[in-house]
Scaffold this active site. Structure first.
Site, mmCIF file in Angstrom:
data_model
loop_
_atom_site.group_PDB
_atom_site.id
_atom_site.type_symbol
_atom_site.label_atom_id
_atom_site.label_comp_id
_atom_site.label_asym_id
_atom_site.label_seq_id
_atom_site.Cartn_x
_atom_site.Cartn_y
_atom_site.Cartn_z
ATOM 1 N N PRO A 16 85.510 -38.563 47.496
ATOM 2 C CA PRO A 16 84.340 -37.678 47.540
ATOM 3 C C PRO A 16 83.332 -38.105 46.483
ATOM 4 O O PRO A 16 83.686 -38.295 45.323
ATOM 5 C CB PRO A 16 84.932 -36.299 47.222
ATOM 6 N N MET A 17 82.067 -38.261 46.894
ATOM 7 C CA MET A 17 81.003 -38.643 45.955
ATOM 8 C C MET A 17 79.768 -37.815 46.269
ATOM 9 O O MET A 17 79.256 -37.849 47.393
ATOM 10 C CB MET A 17 80.684 -40.134 46.082
ATOM 11 N N GLN A 70 85.955 -30.865 49.577
ATOM 12 C CA GLN A 70 86.153 -30.672 48.148
ATOM 13 C C GLN A 70 85.322 -29.503 47.619
ATOM 14 O O GLN A 70 84.168 -29.320 48.012
ATOM 15 C CB GLN A 70 85.776 -31.937 47.370
ATOM 16 N N CYS A 100 85.293 -34.926 38.210
ATOM 17 C CA CYS A 100 83.890 -35.310 38.050
ATOM 18 C C CYS A 100 83.497 -35.267 36.576
ATOM 19 O O CYS A 100 83.683 -34.256 35.908
ATOM 20 C CB CYS A 100 82.985 -34.383 38.859
ATOM 21 N N LYS A 139 91.995 -33.608 42.618
ATOM 22 C CA LYS A 139 91.535 -34.888 42.067
ATOM 23 C C LYS A 139 91.271 -34.716 40.576
ATOM 24 O O LYS A 139 90.558 -33.794 40.169
ATOM 25 C CB LYS A 139 90.268 -35.379 42.767
ATOM 26 N N ASN A 200 92.923 -44.210 42.181
ATOM 27 C CA ASN A 200 91.480 -44.339 42.350
ATOM 28 C C ASN A 200 90.889 -45.033 41.123
ATOM 29 O O ASN A 200 91.380 -44.868 40.020
ATOM 30 C CB ASN A 200 90.881 -42.936 42.539
ATOM 31 N N GLY A 201 89.826 -45.815 41.362
ATOM 32 C CA GLY A 201 89.111 -46.431 40.258
ATOM 33 C C GLY A 201 89.006 -47.933 40.361
ATOM 34 O O GLY A 201 90.029 -48.638 40.341
ATOM 35 N N GLY A 224 85.783 -45.377 46.244
ATOM 36 C CA GLY A 224 84.499 -44.712 46.133
ATOM 37 C C GLY A 224 83.360 -45.701 46.149
ATOM 38 O O GLY A 224 82.859 -46.091 47.192
ATOM 39 N N ARG A 225 82.968 -46.169 44.950
ATOM 40 C CA ARG A 225 81.826 -47.068 44.854
ATOM 41 C C ARG A 225 82.035 -48.377 45.611
ATOM 42 O O ARG A 225 81.064 -49.007 46.042
ATOM 43 C CB ARG A 225 81.516 -47.344 43.381
#
Length: 320
Positions: A16-17, A70, A100, A139, A200-201, A224-225
């Site tokens: 989720p972004m 989310q 976040c 998360k 994640n990351g 994500g990115r």
């Protein structure tokens, strides 16, 4: 990979972004191989639910795939009410944001600002789990700064509170998105709890995806990115994990079709005013390699009309 009663097609998840994982992008990433696409966060503050932005974020009633939504907030009752609302609107999984690092989220004591407060974390998780009859996921980050990595403590609270799966970003709140993600904390968490763990990351390549899965032992990875401007990364990773071989690179014609369809979907979803504005950042991500000097980006970002935007983009892409 299962989350509660839901069996995912694979173990690759779109993170989720905020401002990115809207409905058009989630649908696109699912078509490009994501096993699950989590929505951008919805605030638990009911005063913002009637805003245009929130209404668009809450549009997922007939969306394809498993619908994971989310929510973010700092009060147990408000988070429970937000969870109920998302389920009424069609959510099949509720995801809680405690990862976040953005200032505007953290100043409200939400997101990763909750990590130093395990008792409040526990109260929020139990309140949301008790409020809905769908799986609830969480998360987090590894902690709030490198000297206070309490991700394992939060993970154990999550398991005890009835959370069905845990996503862990390999940075602390203080690290924001700087430096490199570390995966040892995720590995420790995976070895210490029995619910599914999602790593994640900094997962931006097929090689990194395999490394993170092997190193952490995680049940899934969250991207994500790495998907910004390259939603086909999910198909590439799936192919690599399943065959040990690299997938054939997409032809420019295929990329052109994906990009034009994405921009058209953004125009249709947001309308003729917001659509072209939202499209700008996505086009910038898609073309960051081809348009390194930013000449086309500057021209494109000045266009207000949907049709003119598409015409300019198609002309540029056909020249590549």
């Amino acid at each position: 990979m299962r989350i509660g009663k839901y069996q995912l097609d694979n173990n690759l998840i779109l993170a989720p972004m905020a401002g990115v994982t809207d409905r058009p992008f989630r649908e696109l990433c699912r078509k490009q191989g994501a096993g699950l696409a989590v929505s951008e966060m919805l605030s638990s503050n009911p005063r913002v639910w009637n805003s245009t932005k929130s209404k668009l974020r809450m549009d997922y009633h007939d969306e394809s795939g498993i619908r994971s939504v989310q929510i973010a907030g700092a009060e147990p009752l408000a988070m429970a009410n937000a969870a109920r609302l998302t389920v009424q609107l069609g959510a099949q999984i509720v995801d809680i944001n405690m990862g976040c690092p953005a200032k505007k989220v953290n100043k409200k004591k939400a997101g990763s600002a909750l990590l130093p407060h395990p008792e409040l974390v526990k109260a929020i998780l139990e309140s949301v789990v008790d409020a809905v009859d769908v799986p609830v996921t969480l998360k987090i980050r590894t902690g709030w700064d490198p000297e206070n990595r309490n991700g394992l403590e939060i993970a154990q609270i999550a398991e005890q509170s009835g959370i069905q799966a845990l996503s862990v970003h390999g940075r602390t709140r203080q690290c924001l998105f700087k430096g490199e993600a570390e995966y040892d904390t995720i590995k420790t968490i995976k070895e210490s709890i029995s619910i599914p763990v999602i790593a994640n990351g900094d997962i931006t390549s097929v090689e990194k995806a395999k490394y993170v899965l092997d190193h952490t032992g995680a049940d899934a990875i969250m991207i994500g990115r790495g998907a910004q401007g390259a939603p086909w990364i999910f198909n590439e990773i799936n192919h690599y994990l399943n065959t040990g071989q690299y997938a054939q690179r997409l032809a420019q014609m295929e990329i052109t079709e994906i990009l034009l369809n994405h921009v058209q979907a953004l125009h249709g979803f947001y309308g003729d005013v917001m659509g072209p504005r939202i499209a700008r950042k996505h086009v910038g991500w898609y073309l960051q390699e081809q348009d390194r000097l930013g000449n086309f980006k500057r021209k494109f970002n000045a266009i207000e009309s949907s049709s003119e935007q598409l015409n300019a983009l198609e002309t540029y892409l056909n020249q590549l």
